[in-house]
Structures are given as C-alpha cells and as structure tokens.
Design an enzyme around this catalytic site. Structure first.
Site, PDB file in Angstrom:
ATOM      1  N   ASP A 167      -9.335  15.262   6.623  1.00  0.00           N
ATOM      2  CA  ASP A 167      -8.196  15.186   7.535  1.00  0.00           C
ATOM      3  C   ASP A 167      -7.761  13.723   7.625  1.00  0.00           C
ATOM      4  OD1 ASP A 167     -10.003  13.992   9.248  1.00  0.00           O
ATOM      5  OD2 ASP A 167     -10.152  15.704  10.606  1.00  0.00           O
TER       6      ASP A 167
ATOM      7  N   HIS B 298     -19.476  12.850   0.372  1.00  0.00           N
ATOM      8  CA  HIS B 298     -19.880  11.613   1.049  1.00  0.00           C
ATOM      9  C   HIS B 298     -21.411  11.518   1.068  1.00  0.00           C
ATOM     10  CE1 HIS B 298     -19.526   8.226   3.785  1.00  0.00           C
ATOM     11  NE2 HIS B 298     -20.528   8.759   4.468  1.00  0.00           N
TER      12      HIS B 298
ATOM     13  N   ASN C  80     -13.877  16.103   0.083  1.00  0.00           N
ATOM     14  CA  ASN C  80     -14.514  14.812  -0.188  1.00  0.00           C
ATOM     15  C   ASN C  80     -16.021  14.992  -0.247  1.00  0.00           C
ATOM     16  OD1 ASN C  80     -14.771  11.908  -0.374  1.00  0.00           O
ATOM     17  ND2 ASN C  80     -15.322  11.862   1.802  1.00  0.00           N
TER      18      ASN C  80
ATOM     19  N   ARG D 192       0.829  -1.202   0.000  1.00  0.00           N
ATOM     20  CA  ARG D 192       0.000   0.000   0.000  1.00  0.00           C
ATOM     21  C   ARG D 192       0.868   1.258   0.000  1.00  0.00           C
ATOM     22  NH1 ARG D 192      -2.302   3.674   3.396  1.00  0.00           N
ATOM     23  NH2 ARG D 192      -4.386   4.350   2.808  1.00  0.00           N
TER      24      ARG D 192
ATOM     25  N   ARG E 247     -10.618   4.851  -1.431  1.00  0.00           N
ATOM     26  CA  ARG E 247      -9.470   4.408  -0.624  1.00  0.00           C
ATOM     27  C   ARG E 247      -9.079   5.490   0.353  1.00  0.00           C
ATOM     28  NH1 ARG E 247      -7.951  -0.420  -2.383  1.00  0.00           N
ATOM     29  NH2 ARG E 247      -8.557  -0.827  -4.532  1.00  0.00           N
ATOM     30  N   ILE E 248      -8.513   5.033   1.466  1.00  0.00           N
ATOM     31  CA  ILE E 248      -8.090   5.974   2.506  1.00  0.00           C
ATOM     32  C   ILE E 248      -6.708   6.493   2.149  1.00  0.00           C
ATOM     33  CG2 ILE E 248      -7.519   6.166   4.950  1.00  0.00           C
ATOM     34  CD1 ILE E 248      -9.682   3.938   5.387  1.00  0.00           C
ATOM     35  N   LEU E 249      -6.580   7.813   2.179  1.00  0.00           N
ATOM     36  CA  LEU E 249      -5.301   8.435   1.837  1.00  0.00           C
ATOM     37  C   LEU E 249      -4.448   8.584   3.090  1.00  0.00           C
ATOM     38  CD1 LEU E 249      -6.711  11.192  -0.507  1.00  0.00           C
ATOM     39  CD2 LEU E 249      -5.255   9.273  -1.197  1.00  0.00           C
TER      40      LEU E 249
HETATM   41  C1  GAR Z   1     -20.823   9.185  -4.650  1.00  0.00           C
HETATM   42  O1  GAR Z   1     -22.167   9.029  -4.302  1.00  0.00           O
HETATM   43  C2  GAR Z   1     -19.998   9.540  -3.438  1.00  0.00           C
HETATM   44  O2  GAR Z   1     -20.729  10.252  -2.481  1.00  0.00           O
HETATM   45  C3  GAR Z   1     -19.620   8.179  -2.923  1.00  0.00           C
HETATM   46  O3  GAR Z   1     -19.344   7.426  -4.067  1.00  0.00           O
HETATM   47  C4  GAR Z   1     -20.214   7.861  -5.111  1.00  0.00           C
HETATM   48  C5  GAR Z   1     -19.394   7.978  -6.382  1.00  0.00           C
HETATM   49  O4  GAR Z   1     -20.213   8.205  -7.483  1.00  0.00           O
HETATM   50  N1  GAR Z   1     -18.512   8.262  -2.049  1.00  0.00           N
HETATM   51  C6  GAR Z   1     -18.378   7.542  -0.947  1.00  0.00           C
HETATM   52  O5  GAR Z   1     -19.159   6.698  -0.598  1.00  0.00           O
HETATM   53  C7  GAR Z   1     -17.121   7.864  -0.149  1.00  0.00           C
HETATM   54  N2  GAR Z   1     -17.204   7.303   1.169  1.00  0.00           N
HETATM   55  P1  GAR Z   1     -19.616   8.744  -8.845  1.00  0.00           P
HETATM   56  O6  GAR Z   1     -18.414   7.856  -9.196  1.00  0.00           O
HETATM   57  O7  GAR Z   1     -20.718   8.551  -9.835  1.00  0.00           O
HETATM   58  O8  GAR Z   1     -19.229  10.179  -8.649  1.00  0.00           O
END
Ligand code: GAR
Length: 197
Positions: free
Chosen positions: A137, A105, A103, A63, A89-91
């Site tokens: 963060d 979410h 980000n 990783r 992935r976690i940075l």
């Molecule tokens: C989005 O809904 C985003 O909020 C989520 O992945 C999806 C990507 O969609 N992210 C997470 O769950 C991060 N924890 P996309 O590839 O169509 O933009």
C-alpha cells in the site's frame, strides 16, 4: 485467463530467479524492470528470454519524472500483478493503486521495516526473524500480509550469513504467494488476506 506478472528489482535478482524457476510462476513473468542499469536481475531476465529494461533512477533529475517513466514502462507490459523482488525504492501511491503489488521483505513485519531489516534485527538481538510477502500500500512495508516464515538467528551470525538463510526461505515463499495470486486464491478483507481452497 493467464495472469501477467511484471517484476521490479534493484539488485542481484535471486528472488526473480526463484520466480523464473518455479513451475507455477515461470510462465507468468512477462517483464522485468530495474531502477539501475547494472542490476543483475536484467541478466537473469535475458537468460530466461523475458523482456527487461532499466528505468534508471540516476537518469532522471526529478523523482516524479522517474516515477512517470517507470509507470509507463510498467503499463506497456500490461501486468495483472507487479512483484517487488528486492526493489529498493518507494513507489508513489498512484502506482500501487493502479496495479496489485506484492513485496518480499527480509523480516517478520511489522518488525524491522525499511532498507536495513536484517542488520536491524541482528542489532536488536532477536532470536527469530524471517521474511514476509505482503501486498503493497502507500506506506512502506505496511500492506496486508500474504505469507510469513521464520528463520532462527544463530550464534555468530552476521548480516551476510543471516540474510543468506532468509533469502533461501524467500525463494520458496515468494513463488508460492505469486502462484496463489495467479490462481485467484487470495482475497483481502482489510488487513487480512485469506487463502481460498
Ligand atoms: C531480498 O532479500 C529482499 O527481501 C530484500 O532485498 C533482497 C533482494 O535480493 N528486500 C528488501 O530489503 C526490501 N525492503 P535479490 O535481489 O537477490 O532478490
């Protein structure tokens, strides 16, 4: 100075597309990096004439080696801001200390952090969920919140139907937050992000 934005994505890249389509952010997206060779985000970037590259996680034994390669590829694009648009992935802490990172979410943080936020909200039986754009963060789905919006859970919703309505809201919220950053209108005071007029 025009800000340079680099987008990291793992999946289809609909949030990347929203950034590429929004008049306030389309010109700012200067590069796209993915952790999967087949990520749809690569095609969307190519369609917009934006530099894109997969730094595929599976190509690295360690990783740490992958993280170093990702940091190198990111540095080469000289970002003022990194945007995680469905990057799963976690940075490492060193990455998010080096570049301001936003980000998106699919829940109202701090409720339902993690990779299965929509499913977790449905399982909990909440009546309202939504999406959050936050600064990243070193803790997962934890940094100061820039913007949030609600989405009502409807009778009969499944993960796909609820996630689709959340994503429609993400496609408005994320470009707005990135535009505020690019206009130097975000200031951070501890956990509080203030929007300057
Ligand atoms: C989005 O809904 C985003 O909020 C989520 O992945 C999806 C990507 O969609 N992210 C997470 O769950 C991060 N924890 P996309 O590839 O169509 O933009």
């Amino acid at each position: 100075m025009d800000k340079r934005v680099v987008v990291l994505a793992s999946g289809s890249g609909s949030n990347l597309q929203a950034l590429l389509d929004h008049p306030a952010t389309s010109g700012a997206v200067r590069g796209v990096l993915t952790d999967r060779a087949g990520a749809g985000a690569l095609e969307r970037a190519a369609g917009a004439g934006v530099d894109a590259e997969a730094v595929a996680f599976r190509d690295y034994d360690e990783r740490a080696d992958w993280a170093e390669a990702l940091a190198e590829a990111t540095a080469a694009l000289r970002p003022d801001l990194v945007v995680l648009a469905g990057f799963m992935r976690i940075l490492p802490g060193a990455f998010v200390e080096r570049w301001p990172t936003l980000n998106v979410h699919p829940s109202l943080l701090p409720a339902f952090p993690g990779a299965h936020a929509v499913e977790a909200a449905l399982d909990w039986g909440v009546k309202v969920t939504g999406c959050t754009v936050h600064l990243v963060d070193e803790e997962v789905d934890h940094g100061p919140i820039v913007a949030q919006a609600c989405v009502a859970v409807e009778e009969g919703d499944d993960v796909a139907s609820l996630h689709a309505r959340i994503q429609a809201v993400e496609h408005r919220l994320l470009p707005e937050a990135v535009a505020l950053f690019c206009a130097d209108r975000l200031s951070v005071d501890g956990r509080h992000v203030r929007i300057q007029p």
